[in-house]
Design an enzyme around this catalytic site. Structure first.
Site, PDB file in Angstrom:
ATOM      1  N   CYS A 125       0.800  -1.221   0.000  1.00 37.22           N
ATOM      2  CA  CYS A 125       0.000   0.000   0.000  1.00 37.22           C
ATOM      3  C   CYS A 125       0.836   1.277   0.000  1.00 37.22           C
ATOM      4  CB  CYS A 125      -0.946  -0.005   1.182  1.00 37.22           C
ATOM      5  SG  CYS A 125      -1.964  -1.503   1.273  1.00 37.22           S
TER       6      CYS A 125
ATOM      7  N   HIS B  83      -3.698   6.708   1.451  1.00 33.13           N
ATOM      8  CA  HIS B  83      -4.031   5.367   0.971  1.00 33.13           C
ATOM      9  C   HIS B  83      -5.440   5.020   1.420  1.00 33.13           C
ATOM     10  CE1 HIS B  83      -4.258   1.128   0.436  1.00 33.13           C
ATOM     11  NE2 HIS B  83      -4.122   0.865   1.731  1.00 33.13           N
TER      12      HIS B  83
ATOM     13  N   ASN C 130     -10.030  -1.094  -0.782  1.00 32.21           N
ATOM     14  CA  ASN C 130      -8.571  -0.993  -0.670  1.00 32.21           C
ATOM     15  C   ASN C 130      -7.933  -1.670  -1.875  1.00 32.21           C
ATOM     16  OD1 ASN C 130      -5.846  -1.361  -0.039  1.00 32.21           O
ATOM     17  ND2 ASN C 130      -6.224  -1.834   2.099  1.00 32.21           N
TER      18      ASN C 130
END
Length: 335
Positions: free
Chosen positions: A117, A260, A290
């Site tokens: 990430c 993020h 995500n």
């Protein structure tokens, strides 16, 4: 000590791509014991995109790249370097070379960065170093992940979170006086690697000549949600503040905060600790979930296309996740 920076860095254009297949919370509630209300209240996610059929990581990475190239008005042959940030490659040896071939960037060096990430932020900083020391002039940075391939769809703790996608950015050399990438901060805590990972597990199967019976496979995504939350809301504000202090900037100078896209609770907690109002926080988490290395460039491209980000705006981008790694990049949007 004499500075080695001879060129500035300009963010020229962005692009993105997501799969066609949309998986809603209602659909997931038919697979595991959950509901749309439960998922949305805890994560801020309503749906996510998932690759299907023969479409691959390289296909969506190439679409995002072509989108960015078209906006920049340059050819793939003008690209000197391709950095692909991904933790879900087509090939364990790396997939950037496949992307290079797919878009026809035959003059470009290409390599992968694996930092989950945080990957896109780290890739952008890496690209900037090559430009600032005059090694390359045009760099394509891509964040792309296919987390659906590594998701246990019977695990309610993780299957509700992840989706697939790709985002791209083109960085170009410019005069130092026109430099857009103002500062960065990167860090790692390897002692906490097991809080979010895809572990390689040995099993008593065929093995090989030197280690009979010790062959194995990568498992699914595992995550300690509470620990990841505590890590993110502690380290990310510190990283952002460090960057601002090093540039003699204050939180009030920030036009947009782009984190993020992990979980709405994390986004809210980080912005609250920094006292950044919610209207300055960019989020598309509800639509995509995500998407790991793709989340920041995907949200960035949408915000630029929607004209939310205006010329001269100061953006702070922060990635955080597996490793555990985290990093911040400060830049000004001057298309």
């Amino acid at each position: 000590m004499k500075s080695s920076i001879t060129q500035g860095v300009k963010l020229l254009a962005t692009g993105s791509a997501v799969p066609d297949l949309c998986i809603s919370n209602e659909l997931i509630s038919n697979i595991v014991d959950t509901s749309d209300e439960w998922i949305f209240n805890r994560t801020g996610i309503k749906e996510r995109r998932v690759l299907s059929g023969s479409t691959s990581l390289i296909d969506i990475a190439a679409l995002a790249s072509t989108n960015a190239l078209n906006k920049a008005g340059i050819s793939a042959l003008d690209i000197d370097l391709i950095i692909l940030a991904t933790s879900t490659p087509n090939d364990l040896f790396g997939s950037a070379s496949q992307l290079q071939a797919k878009i026809g960037a035959s003059k470009a060096l290409a390599f992968d960065i694996t930092a989950a990430c945080s990957g896109f932020v780290i890739a952008m900083v890496t690209a900037a170093q090559f430009i600032q020391n005059a090694s390359y002039s045009n760099v394509l940075v891509v964040g792309a992940d296919v987390l659906s391939n590594w998701t246990n769809w019977s695990d309610r703790r993780t299957c509700i979170l992840f989706g697939d996608g790709a985002g791209a950015a083109i960085l170009q050399s410019c005069s130092i006086s026109n430099n857009n990438l103002l500062g960065f901060h990167l860090n790692t805590n390897g002692r906490k690697f097991d809080q979010l990972n895809i572990q390689y597990e040995y099993s008593n199967t065929d093995g090989n000549f030197f280690s009979p019976g010790l062959k194995g496979n990568f498992n699914y995504i595992t995550m300690n949600g509470k620990e990841v939350y505590k890590f993110a809301v502690s380290k990310v504000p510190q990283s952002i503040q460090y960057c601002l202090d090093s540039l003699n900037l204050s939180v009030e100078h920030i036009d947009w905060l782009l984190l993020h896209q992990a979980n709405e609770r994390i986004l809210n907690a980080v912005s609250s600790r920094l006292m950044i109002p919610s209207e300055k926080v960019i989020s598309n988490l509800a639509k995509y979930g995500n998407t790991s290395a793709a989340s920041i460039p995907l949200a960035l491209n949408e915000a630029i296309e929607d004209s939310r980000i205006q010329s001269g705006d100061l953006l702070v981008m922060s990635g955080f996740g597996a490793g555990l790694t985290w990093g911040t990049l400060v830049f000004r949007w001057n298309p």
